[in-house]
Write an enzyme that holds these catalytic residues in place. Structure first.
Site, PDB file in Angstrom:
ATOM      1  N   HIS A   1      -2.226  -2.311  -9.702  1.00  0.00           N
ATOM      2  CA  HIS A   1      -3.248  -1.682  -8.850  1.00  0.00           C
ATOM      3  C   HIS A   1      -4.495  -2.546  -8.891  1.00  0.00           C
ATOM      4  CE1 HIS A   1      -5.875   1.402  -7.129  1.00  0.00           C
ATOM      5  NE2 HIS A   1      -4.758   1.968  -6.718  1.00  0.00           N
TER       6      HIS A   1
ATOM      7  N   ASP B   1       2.630   5.562  -6.546  1.00  0.00           N
ATOM      8  CA  ASP B   1       3.895   5.453  -5.806  1.00  0.00           C
ATOM      9  C   ASP B   1       5.117   5.442  -6.710  1.00  0.00           C
ATOM     10  OD1 ASP B   1       2.071   3.443  -3.586  1.00  0.00           O
ATOM     11  OD2 ASP B   1       2.951   5.385  -3.122  1.00  0.00           O
TER      12      ASP B   1
ATOM     13  N   HIS C   1       0.859  -1.198   0.000  1.00  0.00           N
ATOM     14  CA  HIS C   1       0.000   0.000   0.000  1.00  0.00           C
ATOM     15  C   HIS C   1       0.891   1.242   0.000  1.00  0.00           C
ATOM     16  CE1 HIS C   1      -3.385   2.558   0.592  1.00  0.00           C
ATOM     17  NE2 HIS C   1      -3.687   2.298   1.845  1.00  0.00           N
TER      18      HIS C   1
HETATM   19  C1  SDX Z   1      -1.368   2.219  -3.366  1.00  0.00           C
HETATM   20  O1  SDX Z   1      -6.084   0.780  -3.328  1.00  0.00           O
HETATM   21  C2  SDX Z   1      -5.618   1.919  -3.565  1.00  0.00           C
HETATM   22  O2  SDX Z   1      -6.297   2.818  -4.077  1.00  0.00           O
HETATM   23  C3  SDX Z   1      -4.184   2.133  -3.137  1.00  0.00           C
HETATM   24  C4  SDX Z   1      -3.542   3.464  -3.523  1.00  0.00           C
HETATM   25  C5  SDX Z   1      -4.187   4.622  -2.809  1.00  0.00           C
HETATM   26  O3  SDX Z   1      -4.103   5.750  -3.319  1.00  0.00           O
HETATM   27  O4  SDX Z   1      -4.659   4.415  -1.677  1.00  0.00           O
HETATM   28  O5  SDX Z   1      -3.659   3.645  -4.920  1.00  0.00           O
HETATM   29  C6  SDX Z   1      -2.066   3.502  -3.126  1.00  0.00           C
HETATM   30  O6  SDX Z   1      -1.306   1.414  -2.478  1.00  0.00           O
HETATM   31  C7  SDX Z   1      -0.841   1.911  -4.724  1.00  0.00           C
HETATM   32  C8  SDX Z   1      -0.243   0.468  -4.833  1.00  0.00           C
HETATM   33  C9  SDX Z   1       1.159   0.514  -4.227  1.00  0.00           C
HETATM   34  N1  SDX Z   1       1.695  -0.882  -4.145  1.00  0.00           N
HETATM   35  C10 SDX Z   1       2.653  -1.283  -4.973  1.00  0.00           C
HETATM   36  O7  SDX Z   1       3.126  -0.606  -5.891  1.00  0.00           O
HETATM   37  C11 SDX Z   1       3.161  -2.677  -4.672  1.00  0.00           C
HETATM   38  C12 SDX Z   1       3.257  -3.466  -5.957  1.00  0.00           C
HETATM   39  N2  SDX Z   1       1.902  -3.737  -6.477  1.00  0.00           N
HETATM   40  C13 SDX Z   1       1.309  -5.004  -6.238  1.00  0.00           C
HETATM   41  O8  SDX Z   1       1.681  -5.630  -5.040  1.00  0.00           O
HETATM   42  C14 SDX Z   1      -0.169  -5.069  -6.591  1.00  0.00           C
HETATM   43  O9  SDX Z   1      -0.309  -4.558  -7.849  1.00  0.00           O
HETATM   44  C15 SDX Z   1      -1.180  -4.411  -5.661  1.00  0.00           C
HETATM   45  C16 SDX Z   1      -0.999  -4.810  -4.256  1.00  0.00           C
HETATM   46  C17 SDX Z   1      -1.081  -2.936  -5.784  1.00  0.00           C
HETATM   47  C18 SDX Z   1      -2.546  -4.860  -6.152  1.00  0.00           C
HETATM   48  O10 SDX Z   1      -2.654  -6.196  -5.868  1.00  0.00           O
HETATM   49  P1  SDX Z   1      -3.813  -7.117  -6.409  1.00  0.00           P
HETATM   50  O11 SDX Z   1      -4.922  -6.337  -6.997  1.00  0.00           O
HETATM   51  O12 SDX Z   1      -4.131  -8.092  -5.338  1.00  0.00           O
HETATM   52  O13 SDX Z   1      -3.151  -7.841  -7.626  1.00  0.00           O
HETATM   53  P2  SDX Z   1      -2.374  -9.209  -7.537  1.00  0.00           P
HETATM   54  O14 SDX Z   1      -1.228  -9.080  -6.585  1.00  0.00           O
HETATM   55  O15 SDX Z   1      -3.370 -10.299  -7.320  1.00  0.00           O
HETATM   56  O16 SDX Z   1      -1.775  -9.312  -9.007  1.00  0.00           O
HETATM   57  C19 SDX Z   1      -2.605  -9.644 -10.118  1.00  0.00           C
HETATM   58  C20 SDX Z   1      -1.669 -10.126 -11.208  1.00  0.00           C
HETATM   59  C21 SDX Z   1      -0.698 -11.173 -10.690  1.00  0.00           C
HETATM   60  O17 SDX Z   1      -0.389 -12.000 -11.768  1.00  0.00           O
HETATM   61  P3  SDX Z   1      -0.767 -13.563 -11.639  1.00  0.00           P
HETATM   62  O18 SDX Z   1      -0.041 -14.038 -10.406  1.00  0.00           O
HETATM   63  O19 SDX Z   1      -2.296 -13.579 -11.444  1.00  0.00           O
HETATM   64  O20 SDX Z   1      -0.296 -14.145 -12.924  1.00  0.00           O
HETATM   65  O21 SDX Z   1      -0.842  -9.026 -11.659  1.00  0.00           O
HETATM   66  C22 SDX Z   1       0.509  -9.283 -11.315  1.00  0.00           C
HETATM   67  C23 SDX Z   1       0.534 -10.409 -10.319  1.00  0.00           C
HETATM   68  O22 SDX Z   1       1.680 -11.218 -10.487  1.00  0.00           O
HETATM   69  N3  SDX Z   1       1.020  -8.074 -10.688  1.00  0.00           N
HETATM   70  C24 SDX Z   1       2.296  -7.717 -10.683  1.00  0.00           C
HETATM   71  C25 SDX Z   1       2.340  -6.501  -9.984  1.00  0.00           C
HETATM   72  N4  SDX Z   1       1.115  -6.192  -9.576  1.00  0.00           N
HETATM   73  C26 SDX Z   1       0.302  -7.163 -10.002  1.00  0.00           C
HETATM   74  N5  SDX Z   1       3.400  -8.302 -11.199  1.00  0.00           N
HETATM   75  C27 SDX Z   1       4.560  -7.624 -11.002  1.00  0.00           C
HETATM   76  N6  SDX Z   1       4.686  -6.451 -10.354  1.00  0.00           N
HETATM   77  C28 SDX Z   1       3.606  -5.872  -9.836  1.00  0.00           C
HETATM   78  N7  SDX Z   1       3.740  -4.720  -9.178  1.00  0.00           N
END
Ligand code: SDX
Length: 396
Positions: A278, A332, A239
């Site tokens: 996201h 971010d 997050h």
């Molecule tokens: C914020 O919710 C909000 O609005 C949050 C926010 C706000 O203003 O409050 O926008 C702020 O928290 C932004 C997000 C910051 N976090 C990161 O940058 C951390 C990296 N991102 C990921 O961990 C992920 O994208 C999340 C946590 C942000 C979202 O997670 P989800 O929706 O649960 O997605 P997931 O982890 O289930 O991924 C879905 C697919 C996966 O592929 P498969 O395993 O299904 O094949 O997408 C891939 C993931 O592998 N994927 C990524 C990725 N994010 C998703 N692969 C590589 N790098 C990534 N960053």
């Protein structure tokens, strides 16, 4: 999508995976709100109908806070009153400065932990904490938004062994925050850039930290308890903690030539690239686009263009190779480049996020309380049934 099966009394006992459920509440609406809307497919964000791009260009953090709190932009007299109130609330009790001075420099203590503790301690100095009336709650919310900037700046200064600076009533909320953080009176560029940073982070619908706060509010707990819960949620690297991880990634990559291999290695190991992806946006986060544009000038002024060049190379390769999977830059990704170029150290990036998001947090907490029902979802029980108690002497 959940269907009304869950509303009937069904025996939620099954084998693992037998009954479907929305992990992480993906796509599940949990309430109604007028504060902000995230259009994940269109890549748009509005605060009560106002596009974020226009607010960043024309508004101020005080005005956006008023908008989120009151569901309308303020008239001049209303903005003047809020601005005056926020200025009067900026100072924090001496005991909390002492707490920050002792805790912030301690080795291994993350600034978000100190922020969480300091906000929790604030409640002991607000004699209205246990008063639940809407008017008292609004004042508590305005106090928290005003003071969280002072607390965050004090943490940053204490970490660096620099004297903690008192708030200045002659500066805007963003300008004063920049001054307390850096010791420099901001010129128009930096005052405006800080305003944009805070506006961009001000709200984002039902994100994890806001959701955790409204869950706490739904028990009719006090506003400070809600905000402390959200700070804990924001701290996590999935997050708000991602912005700090992005800078670590840029530092680890080092040169432009290393970018593609770094990304391919990480993606092949199914690691998460911080600042990407996201739950709602399946295209570029509009906040990232705005921050990327502001990064051009601030990196030029700071001589940190290499951070932006590396970040844009990452963005380009990720778009070419993984964009079709809906993994795009989020807020971010470029915020770290901007904050680092403003002279802010990476561990302070997430507290900065909290300073901006505090406006949305308090607005949602108050909104939730106005039409409340305690959150109480279910777990599907996949454990054993009808176990008999075995005396300890017989347990192998
Ligand atoms: C914020 O919710 C909000 O609005 C949050 C926010 C706000 O203003 O409050 O926008 C702020 O928290 C932004 C997000 C910051 N976090 C990161 O940058 C951390 C990296 N991102 C990921 O961990 C992920 O994208 C999340 C946590 C942000 C979202 O997670 P989800 O929706 O649960 O997605 P997931 O982890 O289930 O991924 C879905 C697919 C996966 O592929 P498969 O395993 O299904 O094949 O997408 C891939 C993931 O592998 N994927 C990524 C990725 N994010 C998703 N692969 C590589 N790098 C990534 N960053």
């Amino acid at each position: 999508m959940l269907n009304n099966t869950y509303s009937e009394e069904i025996k939620l006992v099954a084998k693992p995976g037998e009954i479907p459920f929305a992990k992480g509440l993906e796509g599940v609406p949990v309430g109604e709100s007028t504060k902000s809307f995230v259009d994940g497919l269109g890549g748009k964000l509005v605060y009560h109908g106002h596009p974020i791009e226009e607010l960043c260009e024309k508004s101020t953090y005080e005005e956006v806070f008023y908008l989120l709190l009151n569901d309308q932009l303020p008239k001049e007299s209303e903005l003047r009153d809020l601005t005056r109130l926020m200025r009067s609330y900026r100072e924090i009790p001496g005991d909390i400065y002492d707490l920050i001075s002792k805790q912030a420099p301690r080795y291994g203590v993350h600034p978000m932990s100190v922020l969480r503790t300091a906000v929790s301690a604030l409640a002991s100095y607000d004699e209205t904490t246990e008063e639940d009336s809407p008017s008292e709650q609004r004042r508590q919310g305005i106090r928290i938004v005003s003071k969280i900037a002072t607390i965050t700046a004090a943490i940053a200064r204490a970490r660096q062994g620099k004297p903690i600076l008192s708030p200045r009533p002659d500066l805007t909320h963003a300008g004063n925050f920049y001054y307390m953080l850096t010791g420099n009176t901001p010129d128009n560029f930096y005052a405006r850039l800080m305003d944009v940073l805070l506006i961009l982070h001000a709200d984002h619908e039902c994100n994890a930290s806001t959701f955790s706060m409204v869950v706490v509010r739904s028990t009719l707990s006090d506003l400070y308890s809600c905000v402390v819960a959200g700070i804990g949620a924001l701290k996590g690297p999935l997050h708000g903690g991602a912005n700090e991880e992005v800078m670590r990634m840029l530092q680890a990559i080092g040169s432009l030539d290393n970018v593609e291999k770094f990304l391919d290695d990480a993606m092949s190991q199914r690691l998460r690239i911080s600042g990407f992806g996201h739950r709602v946006y399946k295209t570029m986060d509009p906040r990232a686009a705005i921050l990327r544009e502001h990064a051009r000038e601030v990196t030029r002024r700071a001589g940190t263009e290499h951070w932006l060049e590396t970040a844009e190379r990452i963005e380009k390769i990720m778009a070419e190779k993984y964009g079709q999977r809906g993994i795009w830059p989020n807020v971010d990704f470029f915020s770290g480049v901007v904050m680092a170029s403003m002279g802010i150290e990476p561990p302070m990036f997430t507290p900065m996020f909290a300073v901006g998001r505090s406006a949305g947090w308090v607005s949602h907490i108050i909104e939730q309380g106005n039409d409340n029902r305690i959150f109480r979802p279910r777990f599907i029980y996949v454990g054993p049934e009808d176990e008999s108690y075995q005396p300890i002497r017989d347990r192998k």
